[in-house]
Design a protein around this motif. Structure first.
Motif, PDB file in Angstrom:
ATOM      1  N   GLU A   1      22.439  21.376 110.461  1.00 36.12           N
ATOM      2  CA  GLU A   1      23.013  22.391 109.586  1.00 36.12           C
ATOM      3  C   GLU A   1      21.901  22.832 108.612  1.00 36.12           C
ATOM      4  OE1 GLU A   1      24.763  24.677 106.790  1.00 36.12           O
ATOM      5  OE2 GLU A   1      24.009  22.716 106.167  1.00 36.12           O
TER       6      GLU A   1
ATOM      7  N   ASP B   1      18.918  25.103 114.104  1.00 36.11           N
ATOM      8  CA  ASP B   1      20.212  25.755 114.355  1.00 36.11           C
ATOM      9  C   ASP B   1      21.268  24.660 114.480  1.00 36.11           C
ATOM     10  OD1 ASP B   1      21.062  28.815 115.436  1.00 36.11           O
ATOM     11  OD2 ASP B   1      22.478  27.203 115.924  1.00 36.11           O
TER      12      ASP B   1
ATOM     13  N   GLY C   1      19.118  28.954 111.382  1.00 39.75           N
ATOM     14  CA  GLY C   1      19.972  29.803 112.228  1.00 39.75           C
ATOM     15  C   GLY C   1      19.115  30.467 113.288  1.00 39.75           C
TER      16      GLY C   1
HETATM   17  C1  LIG Z   1      24.027  35.716 114.644  1.00 42.99           C
HETATM   18  S1  LIG Z   1      23.193  34.310 115.226  1.00 42.99           S
HETATM   19  C2  LIG Z   1      21.505  34.755 114.901  1.00 42.99           C
HETATM   20  C3  LIG Z   1      20.551  33.994 115.754  1.00 42.99           C
HETATM   21  C4  LIG Z   1      19.079  34.377 115.544  1.00 42.99           C
HETATM   22  N1  LIG Z   1      18.698  34.249 114.156  1.00 42.99           N
HETATM   23  C5  LIG Z   1      18.837  35.778 116.049  1.00 42.99           C
HETATM   24  O1  LIG Z   1      18.801  36.693 115.259  1.00 42.99           O
HETATM   25  O2  LIG Z   1      18.725  35.942 117.273  1.00 42.99           O
HETATM   26  C6  LIG Z   1      23.501  33.105 113.937  1.00 42.99           C
HETATM   27  C7  LIG Z   1      22.971  31.750 114.296  1.00 42.99           C
HETATM   28  O3  LIG Z   1      23.134  30.907 113.161  1.00 42.99           O
HETATM   29  C8  LIG Z   1      23.581  29.648 113.593  1.00 42.99           C
HETATM   30  N2  LIG Z   1      24.264  29.039 112.447  1.00 42.99           N
HETATM   31  C9  LIG Z   1      25.457  29.399 111.907  1.00 42.99           C
HETATM   32  N3  LIG Z   1      25.746  28.628 110.845  1.00 42.99           N
HETATM   33  C10 LIG Z   1      24.694  27.773 110.710  1.00 42.99           C
HETATM   34  C11 LIG Z   1      24.401  26.738 109.786  1.00 42.99           C
HETATM   35  N4  LIG Z   1      25.258  26.440 108.789  1.00 42.99           N
HETATM   36  N5  LIG Z   1      23.256  26.053 109.938  1.00 42.99           N
HETATM   37  C12 LIG Z   1      22.391  26.345 110.947  1.00 42.99           C
HETATM   38  N6  LIG Z   1      22.627  27.317 111.848  1.00 42.99           N
HETATM   39  C13 LIG Z   1      23.757  28.032 111.727  1.00 42.99           C
HETATM   40  C14 LIG Z   1      24.458  29.926 114.794  1.00 42.99           C
HETATM   41  O4  LIG Z   1      24.580  28.800 115.640  1.00 42.99           O
HETATM   42  C15 LIG Z   1      23.696  31.077 115.445  1.00 42.99           C
HETATM   43  O5  LIG Z   1      22.753  30.606 116.375  1.00 42.99           O
END
Ligand SMILES: C[S@@+](CC[C@H](N)C(=O)[O-])C[C@H]1O[C@@H](n2cnc3c(N)ncnc32)[C@H](O)[C@@H]1O
Length: 276
Positions: A96, A48, A21
């Motif tokens: 994912e 991500d 993520g």
């Molecule tokens: C709230 S954002 C946080 C981004 C980063 N960690 C930050 O704090 O700036 C959540 C991130 O998780 C990603 N995300 C959500 N579900 C996910 C999954 N199942 N696998 C990978 N990434 C995921 C979203 O695309 C998004 O970029």
């Protein structure tokens, strides 16, 4: 604590970091600026699910590096950041998180998942942590934990908060109390221990001269998000009061009166065992 622990893990080769993520790569910048990454070679895999996010990582980190004592070299999909004593090679991967962790035979010295578990689902935590090498660390900062507050008070605040969290809980993997639930899951897990827990709440507020930076833009986005979420519920239970709540809150943003608070937890721990 984390920086010292990671420094002790570099004898066998580059430090291996997996961030899930990862968004647009802001955590790379933070870990560098906080001096958490050791002064050695670091292989940083940034996963991500959103391709546009990972696609933006090389340009963003290159822009971040300019003006600092950091040289950025992007190419072949990765970006190498080189500074005094430290080289971090960031490999952005569109995947994912759980599927990536389950489908790899690599191990990592540090797993990071920032602001992720409330959307990913706490049930996925053991699978992610299983990708950490013996004695390695996991770090889940800014894990949402069931507090969404706006002040000054409005009579509909509690109903809005309840409906907003209900919407979060209704999403696949969604959990409006992910911080507490992840803590309990990790505290009782057989093969890992919790090393530190602390609140990492947000307080977005005006000072004496209005909002100091782009808080008004951010708060507008938050209110749009709340409106969108409640609009997706079959019945948010607020009737016309929601319109009044939203209009009041938007006026308060314009007049720089609105304060927004959220409750989050930072969770840090370590997998049992010693480095190979
Ligand atoms: C709230 S954002 C946080 C981004 C980063 N960690 C930050 O704090 O700036 C959540 C991130 O998780 C990603 N995300 C959500 N579900 C996910 C999954 N199942 N696998 C990978 N990434 C995921 C979203 O695309 C998004 O970029």
């Amino acid at each position: 604590m984390l920086g010292e622990g990671l420094a002790g893990r570099t004898a066998a080769g580059p430090l291996r970091v997996l961030e899930v993520g990862a968004g647009v790569g802001t955590m790379v910048e933070r870990l560098w600026e906080w001096d958490v990454l050791p002064e050695t070679a670091v292989e940083y895999t940034a996963v991500d699910v959103d391709e546009a996010n990972v696609g933006a990582i090389p340009d963003r980190l290159t822009a971040w590096a300019s003006g600092r004592a950091v040289t950025a070299r992007a190419g072949g999909g990765t970006v190498e950041l080189r500074g005094p004593g430290r080289t971090v090679t960031v490999d952005p991967v569109a995947a994912e998180a759980s599927a990536f962790a389950a489908g790899t035979d690599r191990e990592w010295d540090l797993l990071v998942g920032m602001a992720l578990l409330d959307v990913l689902g706490v049930d996925r935590v053991p699978g992610l942590v299983s990708a950490v090498a013996p004695g390695g660390y996991w770090y889940f900062p800014v894990t949402f934990d069931g507090g969404t507050r706006f002040v000054p008070d409005h009579p509909a605040d509690r109903a809005v908060e309840r409906a907003y969290h209900r919407h979060m809980d209704g999403k696949p993997g969604g959990d409006s109390r992910a911080g507490s639930h992840a803590l309990e899951r990790l505290r009782t897990a057989a093969t890992t221990s919790v090393e530190g827990v602390a609140g990492s709440d947000w307080v977005v507020r005006p000072d004496g001269d209005g909002y100091p930076g782009d808080e008004a833009y951010f708060l507008g986005y938050v209110l749009d998000t709340v409106e969108g979420a409640l609009g997706e519920l079959d019945d948010h239970g607020l009737g016309d009061t929601l319109d009044d709540w939203l209009a009041t809150r938007r006026r308060q943003v314009e007049s720089a009166e609105l304060t927004y608070l959220t409750h989050q937890l930072d969770l840090l721990g370590r997998v049992d065992g010693s480095p190979a």
